[in-house]
Structure formats: structure tokens, C-alpha cells
Design a protein around this motif. Sequence first.
Motif, short mmCIF file in Angstrom:
data_model
loop_
_atom_site.label_atom_id
_atom_site.label_comp_id
_atom_site.label_asym_id
_atom_site.label_seq_id
_atom_site.Cartn_x
_atom_site.Cartn_y
_atom_site.Cartn_z
N PRO A 100 0.83 -1.22 0.00
CA PRO A 100 0.00 0.00 0.00
C PRO A 100 0.86 1.26 0.00
O PRO A 100 1.92 1.30 0.65
N ARG A 101 0.40 2.28 -0.70
CA ARG A 101 1.12 3.55 -0.74
C ARG A 101 1.10 4.24 0.62
O ARG A 101 0.10 4.14 1.36
N ASP A 102 2.17 4.95 0.91
CA ASP A 102 2.24 5.76 2.12
C ASP A 102 1.91 7.19 1.72
O ASP A 102 2.78 7.98 1.34
N PHE A 103 0.63 7.56 1.79
CA PHE A 103 0.20 8.88 1.36
C PHE A 103 0.77 9.97 2.25
O PHE A 103 1.05 11.09 1.79
N ALA A 104 0.96 9.67 3.53
CA ALA A 104 1.54 10.67 4.45
C ALA A 104 2.94 11.04 4.00
O ALA A 104 3.33 12.23 4.03
N GLU A 122 -3.42 13.91 1.99
CA GLU A 122 -4.46 13.02 2.53
C GLU A 122 -5.26 12.44 1.36
O GLU A 122 -5.79 13.20 0.54
N PRO A 123 -5.38 11.13 1.24
CA PRO A 123 -6.11 10.56 0.11
C PRO A 123 -7.61 10.86 0.18
O PRO A 123 -8.19 10.88 1.27
N ASN A 171 -6.28 4.01 -5.12
CA ASN A 171 -4.86 3.65 -5.08
C ASN A 171 -4.00 4.45 -6.04
O ASN A 171 -2.81 4.63 -5.80
N HIS A 172 -4.59 4.95 -7.12
CA HIS A 172 -3.79 5.64 -8.13
C HIS A 172 -4.05 7.15 -8.18
O HIS A 172 -3.68 7.83 -9.14
N GLN A 173 -4.69 7.69 -7.14
CA GLN A 173 -5.00 9.12 -7.12
C GLN A 173 -3.73 9.97 -6.93
O GLN A 173 -2.73 9.51 -6.37
N GLN A 174 -3.84 11.21 -7.41
CA GLN A 174 -2.76 12.17 -7.29
C GLN A 174 -3.22 13.36 -6.44
O GLN A 174 -4.42 13.54 -6.21
N PRO A 175 -2.28 14.18 -5.95
CA PRO A 175 -2.67 15.30 -5.07
C PRO A 175 -3.69 16.25 -5.69
O PRO A 175 -4.51 16.84 -4.96
N ASP A 176 -3.68 16.41 -7.02
CA ASP A 176 -4.61 17.35 -7.66
C ASP A 176 -5.97 16.74 -7.98
O ASP A 176 -6.81 17.39 -8.61
N GLY A 226 -4.81 5.40 -24.96
CA GLY A 226 -3.44 5.72 -24.60
C GLY A 226 -3.30 6.75 -23.49
O GLY A 226 -2.19 7.14 -23.12
N ARG A 227 -4.43 7.20 -22.92
CA ARG A 227 -4.38 8.20 -21.87
C ARG A 227 -3.64 7.67 -20.65
O ARG A 227 -3.73 6.49 -20.31
N GLU A 228 -2.94 8.58 -19.96
CA GLU A 228 -2.19 8.20 -18.76
C GLU A 228 -2.92 8.59 -17.48
O GLU A 228 -2.63 8.04 -16.41
N PHE A 229 -3.85 9.58 -17.59
CA PHE A 229 -4.55 10.05 -16.39
C PHE A 229 -6.02 10.30 -16.66
O PHE A 229 -6.40 10.69 -17.77
N LEU A 230 -6.84 10.06 -15.61
CA LEU A 230 -8.20 10.62 -15.57
C LEU A 230 -8.04 11.97 -14.90
O LEU A 230 -7.35 12.09 -13.87
N THR A 231 -8.67 12.99 -15.43
CA THR A 231 -8.44 14.34 -14.91
C THR A 231 -9.73 14.99 -14.43
O THR A 231 -10.81 14.73 -14.97
N PRO A 232 -9.63 15.83 -13.39
CA PRO A 232 -10.82 16.54 -12.90
C PRO A 232 -11.47 17.38 -14.00
O PRO A 232 -10.79 17.86 -14.91
N VAL A 233 -12.77 17.49 -13.91
CA VAL A 233 -13.51 18.27 -14.92
C VAL A 233 -13.90 19.62 -14.34
O VAL A 233 -14.08 19.77 -13.14
N GLY A 234 -14.07 20.58 -15.27
CA GLY A 234 -14.58 21.92 -14.96
C GLY A 234 -14.16 22.45 -13.64
O GLY A 234 -14.87 22.80 -12.77
#
Length: 424
Positions: free
Chosen positions: A127-131, A136-137, A396-401, A416-424
Motif C-alpha cells: 500500500p502507498r504511504d500517502f503521508a 491526505e487521500p 490507489n492511483h490518485q494524485q494530489p490534484d 493511450g491516456r495516462e490520467f483521468l483528470t478533474p472536470v470543470g
Amino acid sequence: MIDLKLLRTEADRLRAAQEARGESAELVDRLVEADEARRSSIAAFEGLRAEQKTLGKEVAKAKGDDKAALITRTRELAGQVKAAEAAAAEAGQAFDELMLALPNPVFDDVPRGGEDDFTIVSSHGTPRDFAAEGFEPRDHLELGELLGAIDMPRGAKVSGARFYFLTGQGALLELALVNLAMAKATEWGFTPILPPALVKPSAMEGTGFLGQAAQDVYHLPADDLYLVGTSEVALAAYHSDEILDAATLPRLYAGYSPCYRREAGSYGKDTRGIFRVHWFDKVEMFVYCRPDEADELHRKLLGFEKEFISALEIPFQVLEVASGDLGLSAARKYDCYGWIPTQGRYREITSTSNCTTFQARRLNVRMRTDAGTEPVATLNGTLCAMTRTIITILENHQQPDGSVRIPEALRPYLGGREFLTPVG
């Protein structure tokens, strides 16, 4: 349904299996009595029927008073035969009902106990160490809303609690998972199938979902059809009342279908998000095989599940389920639990069961060998339950943004996308 020979020669083994499941062995005692009553009533009917046939021949030859006496006896016997036939049918029905209630005997080496008495077989990934990463995930629902991927309010508005919409990137993520799962299954030798999600009572009963699991099933009374909780039901009934050539076994199928569960008894549990819902889509593996191949193929199904979860880069554990937590049909079951960071624990995402010949006997699926015909064995395994897999990917694969890294195995199915990205 068990082999009747077990009841007649190894009843103590069945009693021990019931106790291992945490259930009463009294059912076995009642079955033994019902079997004796059924055989006795059949013997009585057949004896009277044989006498009736013999009298019929004697009447044709007799004359005078002898013939009259024989005719009188024939009339009396006709009533007795009818009553004996009805008694035999009633005894047979009572026996069949008890047989349908008897679970598949668990294997002797299955861990004993209830829901919390599983054995951890292996752990995979860290498991990732988010701290340590400095943030904070977010949970899957917050991420899903940021991505425009999950819409719970409109799901509740349209269908009620525990329903949802997958939208935009969420819908595309599920479709990518379906395509990856089917591609892997085909690579492993499975035949892809799109099975019906509505089935007859015989299919539900044959797979063991109208007993202890009946409260979790949706029924359409006007049509007497059931919404499946897993495509295992339709796939198991696919070859019902058929005799398969043993040379064509094993037969491997991968079914993709919606699944419906009432989630009875889960009030207040996992109410946030899409972990425990009334409808989800799933790719299910199903196998028909020779009984002596079932153990090896069960391990293979587990191996396929492990390979798929690993391809999604999800930390997970493999658990062997304890005897008291097995369903009616399983003699052994393994679950894979994926890591959910915001819950700080592993949760079930797949399972695979060895049902031995239990379902095949109920559904009358046999194989033809040089020695004659006999029941096949059946196995099932979840390859990808969409909602829970989506949860583990997002968290598990979330990023800070708020974006989510797409596992490499999925990228070809997302352009071929590498990320799902926030919308609007």
C-alpha cells in the motif's frame, strides 16, 4: 445436490460437514429417514402394481365365481395402487425438498469458523504511504465527483438508494475494464459470452441461490423470472439437461452481465459511494470440467484473478474463506481483497469457488465417458466486478490534484491516456 451414495454410506461425513458450516446435523438425520420412507413407499407401490398386472392376466383366464372374485380383488387393488402411488410421490417430494436444502459438503482442510475466521494465503503489493507523499487521500466518491465519473444523487433520484450513474470518464473506465477482462479471458482460453440477466426458477434453484440466499434475490412474480446476482447462474444453467463429451472438457466461459442484489441485511453498511450497491456489472469466469480436474482448475482461476488484479497495480491479499461463510454450493472458496486507502483495510473484490458436482447434479449436467455418464464439476470466479474495481483504481492511483493515474494495462483501452483528470 450431493451424491446419494454419500447419504447412504457416509452420513456421518455429511453430519460433520454440517457442523463445520455451523448448521444443524439434524437435516442429515431427516434426510436419512426421508430416503428410507421414499424407498419403502416406492417398494410398496411397485409390489401392488406387480400384483395388479398378475391379476389382470388371471382374470382373462378365469371363469364363473373365480372370475368374479378376481374382478372384485382387482377393483380393490386399483384403489390401493392409486393410494400407494400418491404416497410414493409425496415421499419423493419430501425427500427432494430436503435434498435441495442440504449444502455441498466442505473439504476437510477448509478453515473452520465463521466470517472472521478466514486464512490469509498470501499478500501482494505494498500500500502507498500517502503521508510520506504529503497529502491526505480522497475517497472514491469524492474522486468520482471531481472527475465527473460518479453521480449518486441522480442515481437515487431515478432508481433509489444504492443506485448510481457512471458518467464520462467513469463510464469509459468501466468499458476499458470490460475490454481488458475479456481480452485476458480470451487469451487464457475462455469463450466470451453475453448471458441473459433474467432466468427461470430452475436456474436459480440449480445453482443454489433460492435457499439461504433467496432474500438477496430480485423476483419478478408476473413472469416468474429472477434477476441474477451473478452471471454464474446463467452460465451454470447453459448446459442444463445436457450430456457433454468428456473429450471436450474443460469448457471455459467468460460471461459479462449486469448483476442485481437486494443487499438484504446490509442496512447501514457501506452506504457511501458504490461499494455496496443493488446493481453492478461483472465479468465472471465459469468452468465445466471432469471432477478429478476441479482442484487444479480452481487454482488456475485464482491465478487468473491474481494476474488481473496485479495488472491493475492494486495491492491485495488472497484469503481462504472459512467453512461457516461458504455459500450453499461451494466446497471451497478463495477471495481476493483489494486495498482501500481511505478505509485502511482490504475489502473483497473477487472470489472463486469449487462447487464440485453439486450444481451439475441439480442442473443435470453430465459427461459421457467410456464407462458411461456421470456429473461434471463446476467452478466459478470473478474476474472483474466493476464498481469495486473502480473504487480500488481511483483510490490507489490518485494524485494530489485529484487526477488518477491509469494503470498501464488499461491505457490501450482508453486511447493511450495516462490520467483521468478533474472536470470543470
